[in-house]
Scaffold this motif. Structure first.
Motif, PDB file in Angstrom:
ATOM      1  N   GLY A 175     -17.752  -4.805   7.504  1.00  0.00           N
ATOM      2  CA  GLY A 175     -16.648  -4.589   5.798  1.00  0.00           C
ATOM      3  C   GLY A 175     -16.671  -3.421   5.607  1.00  0.00           C
ATOM      4  N   CYS A 176     -17.836  -2.976   5.250  1.00  0.00           N
ATOM      5  CA  CYS A 176     -18.157  -1.218   5.132  1.00  0.00           C
ATOM      6  C   CYS A 176     -17.573   0.070   6.093  1.00  0.00           C
ATOM      7  N   LEU A 235     -15.436  -1.522   8.151  1.00  0.00           N
ATOM      8  CA  LEU A 235     -13.489  -1.394   8.148  1.00  0.00           C
ATOM      9  C   LEU A 235     -13.354  -0.569   7.181  1.00  0.00           C
ATOM     10  N   GLN A 236     -14.047  -0.583   6.109  1.00  0.00           N
ATOM     11  CA  GLN A 236     -13.470   0.615   5.591  1.00  0.00           C
ATOM     12  C   GLN A 236     -13.735   2.340   6.062  1.00  0.00           C
ATOM     13  N   ASN A 253     -11.022   2.543   7.992  1.00  0.00           N
ATOM     14  CA  ASN A 253      -9.400   2.381   7.302  1.00  0.00           C
ATOM     15  C   ASN A 253      -9.064   3.774   6.452  1.00  0.00           C
ATOM     16  N   LEU A 282      -8.225   1.056  12.989  1.00  0.00           N
ATOM     17  CA  LEU A 282      -8.100  -0.483  12.705  1.00  0.00           C
ATOM     18  C   LEU A 282      -7.047  -1.094  12.746  1.00  0.00           C
ATOM     19  N   GLY A 312      -7.104  -6.437  11.318  1.00  0.00           N
ATOM     20  CA  GLY A 312      -8.628  -5.266  10.544  1.00  0.00           C
ATOM     21  C   GLY A 312      -8.187  -4.979   9.675  1.00  0.00           C
ATOM     22  N   THR A 315      -8.634  -8.197   7.470  1.00  0.00           N
ATOM     23  CA  THR A 315      -9.775  -8.610   7.669  1.00  0.00           C
ATOM     24  C   THR A 315     -10.492  -7.850   6.475  1.00  0.00           C
ATOM     25  N   LEU A 316     -10.420  -6.380   7.161  1.00  0.00           N
ATOM     26  CA  LEU A 316     -10.952  -5.564   5.732  1.00  0.00           C
ATOM     27  C   LEU A 316      -9.806  -6.080   3.775  1.00  0.00           C
ATOM     28  N   GLU A 317      -8.594  -6.531   3.486  1.00  0.00           N
ATOM     29  CA  GLU A 317      -8.904  -7.187   2.317  1.00  0.00           C
ATOM     30  C   GLU A 317      -9.079  -7.988   2.327  1.00  0.00           C
ATOM     31  N   HIS A 343     -12.389  -6.940   0.556  1.00  0.00           N
ATOM     32  CA  HIS A 343     -12.888  -6.645  -0.266  1.00  0.00           C
ATOM     33  C   HIS A 343     -12.603  -7.666  -1.131  1.00  0.00           C
TER      34      HIS A 343
END
Length: 113
Positions: free
Chosen positions: A14-15, A17-18, A21, A78, A82, A85-87, A90
């Motif tokens: 997740g980190c 992906l951020q 992003n 992303l 992606g 998935t990030l949303e 979060h």
């Protein structure tokens, strides 16, 4: 559960992906950002398999771009999946961390007494 890596395992993707992003970037820069924000034990050998897995899941795209300092670099961005998935990450992280922080703020450690 003394193993910090068990806690990190579920959060690193997740980190990553951020970080992607925020800005299309390459692997070494992702490692630097993770280290800058407190993941001191993270190394390139850990990140590249994760990037490959994210790419296979169609969460990120990659493309080679020229580098001013040598050979071309593989840059990551992303995909729509992606972003979704990030949303979701979060939202889930916010809920889980709120619950854990609430429980941990209930008092000190009493050594099981």
């Amino acid at each position: 559960m003394n193993d910090k890596s068990q806690l990190m395992r579920g959060t690193i993707e997740g980190c990553i992906l951020q970080i992607i992003n925020i800005k299309t970037t390459y692997g070494y820069e992702i490692v630097e950002k993770l280290q800058q924000y407190g993941f001191k034990e993270i190394r390139e050998g850990t990140i590249y398999p994760l990037l490959l897995r994210l790419e296979k899941k169609n969460l990120i795209n990659s493309e080679f771009r020229p580098s001013p300092l040598g050979p071309s670099r593989k840059y990551y961005s992303l995909t729509k999946e992606g972003i979704l998935t990030l949303e979701e990450f979060h939202k889930n992280w916010t809920e889980i961390s709120k619950s854990v922080n609430t429980i941990l703020s209930m008092g000190g450690i009493n050594n099981g007494k």
